[in-house]
Motif scaffolding. Structure first.
Motif, short mmCIF file in Angstrom:
data_model
loop_
_atom_site.label_atom_id
_atom_site.label_comp_id
_atom_site.label_asym_id
_atom_site.label_seq_id
_atom_site.Cartn_x
_atom_site.Cartn_y
_atom_site.Cartn_z
N SER A 12 5.64 -9.12 -6.24
CA SER A 12 6.76 -8.33 -5.75
C SER A 12 6.09 -7.40 -4.96
CB SER A 12 7.26 -8.40 -6.87
OG SER A 12 7.08 -6.49 -7.59
N ARG A 13 5.38 -6.87 -4.64
CA ARG A 13 5.68 -5.33 -3.62
C ARG A 13 4.11 -5.70 -2.48
NH1 ARG A 13 4.56 -0.30 -6.68
NH2 ARG A 13 4.89 0.61 -4.23
N VAL A 14 4.08 -6.64 -2.78
CA VAL A 14 3.22 -7.62 -1.68
C VAL A 14 4.07 -7.71 -0.79
CG1 VAL A 14 1.83 -8.86 -0.78
CG2 VAL A 14 0.72 -7.18 -2.20
N ASP A 15 5.02 -8.50 -1.44
CA ASP A 15 6.26 -9.99 -0.70
C ASP A 15 7.39 -8.43 -0.07
OD1 ASP A 15 5.54 -11.70 -1.64
OD2 ASP A 15 6.38 -11.85 -3.20
N ALA A 16 7.55 -7.31 -0.67
CA ALA A 16 8.44 -6.30 0.02
C ALA A 16 8.09 -5.79 1.06
CB ALA A 16 8.60 -5.23 -1.38
#
Length: 202
Positions: A12-16
């Motif tokens: 989720s952090r990579v996507d954000a």
């Protein structure tokens, strides 16, 4: 840490981070399409003429916007399907985003100085690196025993890379027309074109 001892990162952090960088870079592209602040406009005809003079920057903006959009869509398809991502994937994403943030610069450069070969070279290099990194991400997205460069490249990425090379070749003769080479990629959106494009597997 994962079972193999490799560091893991929340997907989720990579996507954000990826979504934010793409959104910001795509927004910055339009800032290069502007009339000078000290422009003197005496009539509606003058204004129309000045607006028409922005066609080359507008063409570069449209091309760059849809190129980034295609790579963003590709990232959605290719990101790890689990809840976390390995170090190698995260590093590749960061390198990809580095060159994504360079697109507003290379786009603005070729929009203003597209009649000079160095501007065309910088833009083509930026595009080519993004294409190669996308192929690398597609390659890593498949299990080691089933990896294939041909499958990773798909049907449209080779066309995209070819358009970057073609733009450089055109620039050697007629730099003003070099950016038209990227319009070749719009052919890949036609129904008869083989493959599924940047965002899908062939």
């Amino acid at each position: 840490m994962g079972r193999s001892g490799e560091s893991r990162f929340a997907k989720s952090r990579v996507d954000a981070l990826s979504d934010g960088v793409f959104a910001f870079s795509m927004t910055l592209l339009v800032l290069d399409i502007r009339l000078p602040d000290d422009l003197v406009v005496a009539s509606a005809a003058d204004l129309a003429a000045h607006l028409v003079s922005l066609w080359d920057r507008t063409l570069t903006y449209v091309i760059s916007f849809f190129v980034l959009g295609a790579f963003w869509r590709s990232g959605i398809e290719l990101r790890p399907s689990g809840e976390d991502a390995g170090r190698s994937v995260v590093h590749l994403v960061l390198v990809m985003l580095l060159f994504v943030t360079a697109v507003p610069f290379s786009s603005g450069l070729v929009g203003r100085y597209g009649h000079f070969l160095p501007a065309i070279l910088v833009y083509a290099a930026n595009m080519a690196v993004l294409g190669v990194l996308t192929i690398a991400m597609r390659y890593l997205d498949v299990k080691p025993g089933k990896r294939s460069l041909a499958a990773a490249a798909g049907a449209r990425l080779p066309t995209f890379l070819a358009s970057a090379v073609l733009s450089v070749l055109i620039a050697l003769v007629a730099p003003r027309y070099a950016m038209y080479a990227y319009l070749l990629n719009f052919l890949t959106r036609l129904p008869f074109w083989p493959g599924r494009g940047f965002e899908g597997r062939s």
